[in-house]
Design a protein around this motif. Sequence first.
Motif, PDB file in Angstrom:
ATOM      1  N   VAL A 190      71.832  54.603  16.531  1.00 16.40           N
ATOM      2  CA  VAL A 190      71.088  55.777  16.318  1.00 16.40           C
ATOM      3  C   VAL A 190      69.655  55.371  16.711  1.00 16.40           C
ATOM      4  CG1 VAL A 190      69.821  57.310  14.441  1.00 16.40           C
ATOM      5  CG2 VAL A 190      72.332  56.836  14.260  1.00 16.40           C
ATOM      6  N   LEU A 191      69.030  54.312  16.243  1.00 17.56           N
ATOM      7  CA  LEU A 191      67.701  53.955  16.820  1.00 17.56           C
ATOM      8  C   LEU A 191      67.534  53.979  18.408  1.00 17.56           C
ATOM      9  CD1 LEU A 191      64.962  52.996  16.137  1.00 17.56           C
ATOM     10  CD2 LEU A 191      65.929  50.354  16.228  1.00 17.56           C
ATOM     11  N   VAL A 192      68.671  53.367  19.182  1.00 17.38           N
ATOM     12  CA  VAL A 192      68.520  53.562  20.568  1.00 17.38           C
ATOM     13  C   VAL A 192      68.539  55.071  20.985  1.00 17.38           C
ATOM     14  CG1 VAL A 192      69.975  52.873  22.361  1.00 17.38           C
ATOM     15  CG2 VAL A 192      69.571  51.195  20.950  1.00 17.38           C
ATOM     16  N   ALA A 193      69.516  55.904  20.557  1.00 18.35           N
ATOM     17  CA  ALA A 193      69.426  57.220  20.749  1.00 18.35           C
ATOM     18  C   ALA A 193      68.028  57.798  20.697  1.00 18.35           C
ATOM     19  CB  ALA A 193      70.299  57.928  19.989  1.00 18.35           C
ATOM     20  N   VAL A 194      67.408  57.607  19.662  1.00 18.77           N
ATOM     21  CA  VAL A 194      66.055  57.996  19.259  1.00 18.77           C
ATOM     22  C   VAL A 194      65.001  57.581  20.093  1.00 18.77           C
ATOM     23  CG1 VAL A 194      64.408  58.342  17.533  1.00 18.77           C
ATOM     24  CG2 VAL A 194      66.455  58.421  16.715  1.00 18.77           C
ATOM     25  N   VAL A 195      65.286  56.577  20.411  1.00 19.25           N
ATOM     26  CA  VAL A 195      64.130  55.914  21.315  1.00 19.25           C
ATOM     27  C   VAL A 195      64.355  56.675  22.964  1.00 19.25           C
ATOM     28  CG1 VAL A 195      63.607  53.880  22.661  1.00 19.25           C
ATOM     29  CG2 VAL A 195      63.716  53.616  20.348  1.00 19.25           C
ATOM     30  N   VAL A 196      65.611  56.825  23.132  1.00 16.52           N
ATOM     31  CA  VAL A 196      65.966  57.570  24.609  1.00 16.52           C
ATOM     32  C   VAL A 196      65.286  58.902  24.346  1.00 16.52           C
ATOM     33  CG1 VAL A 196      67.728  58.393  25.846  1.00 16.52           C
ATOM     34  CG2 VAL A 196      67.881  56.030  24.945  1.00 16.52           C
ATOM     35  N   VAL A 197      65.464  59.431  23.236  1.00 22.72           N
ATOM     36  CA  VAL A 197      65.041  60.759  23.038  1.00 22.72           C
ATOM     37  C   VAL A 197      63.371  61.068  23.205  1.00 22.72           C
ATOM     38  CG1 VAL A 197      64.627  62.934  21.408  1.00 22.72           C
ATOM     39  CG2 VAL A 197      66.880  61.923  21.860  1.00 22.72           C
ATOM     40  N   VAL A 198      62.894  59.975  22.397  1.00 23.87           N
ATOM     41  CA  VAL A 198      61.233  59.885  22.501  1.00 23.87           C
ATOM     42  C   VAL A 198      61.046  59.681  24.152  1.00 23.87           C
ATOM     43  CG1 VAL A 198      59.341  58.624  21.952  1.00 23.87           C
ATOM     44  CG2 VAL A 198      61.251  59.228  20.244  1.00 23.87           C
ATOM     45  N   ALA A 199      61.354  58.771  24.535  1.00 19.42           N
ATOM     46  CA  ALA A 199      61.253  58.564  26.106  1.00 19.42           C
ATOM     47  C   ALA A 199      61.344  59.621  27.021  1.00 19.42           C
ATOM     48  CB  ALA A 199      61.816  57.012  26.771  1.00 19.42           C
ATOM     49  N   ALA A 200      62.390  60.369  26.969  1.00 15.18           N
ATOM     50  CA  ALA A 200      62.631  61.625  27.779  1.00 15.18           C
ATOM     51  C   ALA A 200      61.750  62.621  27.538  1.00 15.18           C
ATOM     52  CB  ALA A 200      64.173  61.844  27.571  1.00 15.18           C
ATOM     53  N   SER A 201      61.653  62.834  26.254  1.00 15.75           N
ATOM     54  CA  SER A 201      60.680  64.176  25.676  1.00 15.75           C
ATOM     55  C   SER A 201      59.304  63.896  26.240  1.00 15.75           C
ATOM     56  CB  SER A 201      60.823  64.177  24.210  1.00 15.75           C
ATOM     57  OG  SER A 201      59.986  65.194  23.850  1.00 15.75           O
ATOM     58  N   LEU A 202      58.842  62.685  25.968  1.00 11.62           N
ATOM     59  CA  LEU A 202      57.342  62.192  26.220  1.00 11.62           C
ATOM     60  C   LEU A 202      57.032  62.409  27.723  1.00 11.62           C
ATOM     61  CD1 LEU A 202      54.662  61.378  25.392  1.00 11.62           C
ATOM     62  CD2 LEU A 202      55.264  58.972  25.474  1.00 11.62           C
ATOM     63  N   THR A 203      58.174  62.047  28.689  1.00 15.06           N
ATOM     64  CA  THR A 203      58.000  62.079  29.966  1.00 15.06           C
ATOM     65  C   THR A 203      57.988  63.584  30.560  1.00 15.06           C
ATOM     66  OG1 THR A 203      59.131  60.154  30.303  1.00 15.06           O
ATOM     67  CG2 THR A 203      59.215  61.558  32.150  1.00 15.06           C
ATOM     68  N   CYS A 204      59.020  64.445  29.664  1.00 14.45           N
ATOM     69  CA  CYS A 204      58.832  65.697  30.063  1.00 14.45           C
ATOM     70  C   CYS A 204      57.648  66.416  29.694  1.00 14.45           C
ATOM     71  CB  CYS A 204      60.137  66.253  29.180  1.00 14.45           C
ATOM     72  SG  CYS A 204      60.250  68.066  29.507  1.00 14.45           S
ATOM     73  N   SER A 205      57.016  66.234  28.558  1.00 23.81           N
ATOM     74  CA  SER A 205      55.654  66.829  28.016  1.00 23.81           C
ATOM     75  C   SER A 205      54.847  66.418  29.091  1.00 23.81           C
ATOM     76  CB  SER A 205      55.481  66.149  26.602  1.00 23.81           C
ATOM     77  OG  SER A 205      54.273  66.745  26.357  1.00 23.81           O
ATOM     78  N   SER A 206      54.579  65.126  29.394  1.00 23.46           N
ATOM     79  CA  SER A 206      53.541  64.751  30.502  1.00 23.46           C
ATOM     80  C   SER A 206      53.813  65.369  31.845  1.00 23.46           C
ATOM     81  CB  SER A 206      53.853  63.157  30.749  1.00 23.46           C
ATOM     82  OG  SER A 206      53.631  62.348  29.608  1.00 23.46           O
ATOM     83  N   VAL A 207      54.785  65.607  32.178  1.00 26.62           N
ATOM     84  CA  VAL A 207      54.980  66.362  33.780  1.00 26.62           C
ATOM     85  C   VAL A 207      54.747  67.817  33.364  1.00 26.62           C
ATOM     86  CG1 VAL A 207      56.707  67.040  35.310  1.00 26.62           C
ATOM     87  CG2 VAL A 207      56.633  64.550  34.546  1.00 26.62           C
ATOM     88  N   LEU A 208      55.444  68.462  32.544  1.00 28.90           N
ATOM     89  CA  LEU A 208      55.340  70.015  32.207  1.00 28.90           C
ATOM     90  C   LEU A 208      53.846  70.357  31.899  1.00 28.90           C
ATOM     91  CD1 LEU A 208      58.639  70.896  30.516  1.00 28.90           C
ATOM     92  CD2 LEU A 208      57.800  71.486  33.237  1.00 28.90           C
ATOM     93  N   THR A 209      53.104  69.484  31.006  1.00 30.45           N
ATOM     94  CA  THR A 209      51.875  69.954  30.750  1.00 30.45           C
ATOM     95  C   THR A 209      50.901  70.033  31.949  1.00 30.45           C
ATOM     96  OG1 THR A 209      52.025  68.720  28.544  1.00 30.45           O
ATOM     97  CG2 THR A 209      49.818  69.059  29.244  1.00 30.45           C
ATOM     98  N   THR A 210      51.257  69.196  32.923  1.00 33.44           N
ATOM     99  CA  THR A 210      50.299  69.181  34.014  1.00 33.44           C
ATOM    100  C   THR A 210      50.923  70.453  34.961  1.00 33.44           C
ATOM    101  OG1 THR A 210      50.157  66.754  34.088  1.00 33.44           O
ATOM    102  CG2 THR A 210      49.672  67.801  36.151  1.00 33.44           C
ATOM    103  N   THR A 211      52.082  70.850  35.267  1.00 38.27           N
ATOM    104  CA  THR A 211      52.571  71.649  36.023  1.00 38.27           C
ATOM    105  C   THR A 211      52.668  73.102  35.398  1.00 38.27           C
ATOM    106  OG1 THR A 211      54.882  71.253  35.478  1.00 38.27           O
ATOM    107  CG2 THR A 211      53.939  69.939  37.273  1.00 38.27           C
ATOM    108  N   ASP A 212      52.861  73.126  34.151  1.00 32.24           N
ATOM    109  CA  ASP A 212      52.920  74.309  33.511  1.00 32.24           C
ATOM    110  C   ASP A 212      52.418  74.296  32.067  1.00 32.24           C
ATOM    111  OD1 ASP A 212      53.561  77.222  33.644  1.00 32.24           O
ATOM    112  OD2 ASP A 212      55.618  76.991  33.613  1.00 32.24           O
ATOM    113  N   PRO A 213      50.961  74.129  31.905  1.00 28.65           N
ATOM    114  CA  PRO A 213      50.634  73.934  30.476  1.00 28.65           C
ATOM    115  C   PRO A 213      50.841  74.729  29.523  1.00 28.65           C
ATOM    116  CG  PRO A 213      48.671  74.340  31.930  1.00 28.65           C
ATOM    117  CD  PRO A 213      49.884  74.292  32.685  1.00 28.65           C
ATOM    118  N   ALA A 214      50.913  76.267  29.568  1.00 25.89           N
ATOM    119  CA  ALA A 214      50.671  77.164  28.590  1.00 25.89           C
ATOM    120  C   ALA A 214      52.292  77.189  28.106  1.00 25.89           C
ATOM    121  CB  ALA A 214      50.644  78.435  29.092  1.00 25.89           C
TER     122      ALA A 214
END
Length: 688
Positions: free
Chosen positions: A175-199
């Motif tokens: 479960v910890l590994v799965a959560v870490v993967v979710v955190v990494a994927a979501s943070l990456t998604c947030s960083s990219v989309l906040t730059t390209t489509d912030p609203a």
Amino acid sequence: MPTQQAPFRTDVHALRAVAVVLVLAYHLDLGWLRGGFVGVDAFFVVAGFLITGQLLRQLRDTGHIDLPAFWARRARRLAPAALLVLAATATAAVVLTPRQDWPTLGAQLAASALAVENWALAASSTDYLAAGDPSTPFEHFWSLGVEEQFTLLWPLLLLAVWRVVRRPGSGERAVLVAVVVVVAASLTCSSVLTTTDPAPAYFWPHTRAWEFGVGAILALAPDGASCAVPGPRARTALAVTGWLGLVGCGLLLTPAVAYPGTAAVLPVAATALVITGRTETGPLGRATRLPSVRWLGRISYPLYLWHWPVALLLPRALDLPTPSRVAVTVVLAAGLAHLTTVLVERPVTTGRLAHHRPRVTLAVVAGATALVLVVPAVGWGALTGQLREDRALATELRTDGDRCWGAAAIAPGSGCAVAGEPGRGTTPSTVTAAYDVDPTWDDCQAEATDARSCVVGVRGGTRVALIGDSHAHQWSSALIALAEQRGWELHLMVKGGCAFSHVRWSDVSAADERRCGAWNRAVDRSLAAAAPYTLVFTSARADLRGAPEGTDPARSARDGYRASWQPLIDRGARIVAITDTPAVGSGVQHCVDEHRADPGSCRISTGRAFAAADRLVAAARATPGAVVTDMTSSFCVQGACPAVIGNVLVYRDSQHLTRTYVTTLVGALGQRTDAALSAAGPAGPAER
């Protein structure tokens, strides 16, 4: 064997108190906590920590999760207060807001009741952090929607991972590994989309999931991660750093920062440090146990729900000076929150009602939600009926009095009353005006930074383009009609809030600067790869972006527009710059509602309507290969710009035209464009 309950933690309770104070200070615009929106991030981390801890204890004890029981507990915790606030706010909003706002209010009420307000705001590209943007008393329910979506999906993920592993002692690690993967994927998604489509990136659950995930990681660590920190002094140092960091984010961050993205790491990390420190003794522990802090933590959820409707609607009910308004808002919101806690939350979560079977609880919540949805359902029925009436009136007026229909009534020598025939009504109505847009409005707007292009008109005809922001796009109905008349193949390349230029503006946030810059570069590449155009129409909102940066703003604007236009001019295109439309303000529609018998009295002076310099038009007048189509006389006469012309409501909001009025401008737009092109003469060698 019953699942053991987690011990009450005063520091986590205090986090809720500080988080809600940050949000209140931000929404009340106190000035010194401009980054108070980070309180929502703290709420998300705390929710991830507490919910995951609860689920993990059940998995350890029983090897499974009783999903109906879990969802019923969450429903008892969240739904009663939320539905109460929604019902009360809807009632007050109907009384205190203008009729033209009702459709938007109904749509957001429904979205909030169904826990999808975040998706509704994302779909409309609402900029939650933009000062001065129109707001509704339901917008803050976006965060509750994100949390409820997390609550729905998170136990399914944890249970699936636990059951897949099935090996003793391996479930928690998996479960910890799965959560870490979710955190990494979501943070990456947030960083990219906040730059390209912030609203929309601000509201999406997949750009926020990592914040819940950080709290989940803390819950999965032994003893809430605090055991990894040796000694009480080290834990106190962590907690103090966390508290200072969270408050510091509220003081130092501003709405201009690209958010959430990587900037959200700061308040999330600060909240995580407080939870990791687990300091419940010493001076810091005594501070978290203060009665006022515990009271604020206890009412934090209903206070969050109540504060924004009170802050938004109170000024419409009472005219108070700012200090008094802030004080009354705080007192009233806190009082309502306390009553909600005592009379609603406590009986439902700890009283006899808490012992109903899960399916009964969920059924009751579903029924109460359905009752709240009756209001927007009735409103939607009334809206569709009004739309039918608008279309019928438009057909009648156009058929019976085409000579004075719409823009024809304001033409010189028309002999018509500018507002139209008295007593025959106005179309569209103020209630339906927001929906009076060309179909391309939803279908052709660029969603991110792609150079999206729609092709309309006559395929294979003369290549013509319309490029720019929403003030360019609002001309699409008239240009599509001209395209069909003149055999044009019309290409629409439009994005709300982004002018077709490389001007750098003083009042544009860094995130919007990046977003519009990326879109303009994509448009440049697309245009360079496409066949040449004969005409390129463009326009831009004049009153939004401040002044161009640089010591000579006029020259900066001219150079910025030319950077976009010149490659097209060099390939033989003529740039047709349409003058911006009047900025009339939202009060004009309210005036039409109040003066239905005399809508001609609702007008604004040209000085106010055109107070901002139209930099695009100035640049076009100074650019060889560009011409100006001046449409001002189709909106204003004798120094004033009426809200109703020829029985047609001109504006669908504070500065966009209704589609109905635009369709009456086809002839005028064509004639004035022809005149401008004729006056400019044939294209010179550099323009061919």
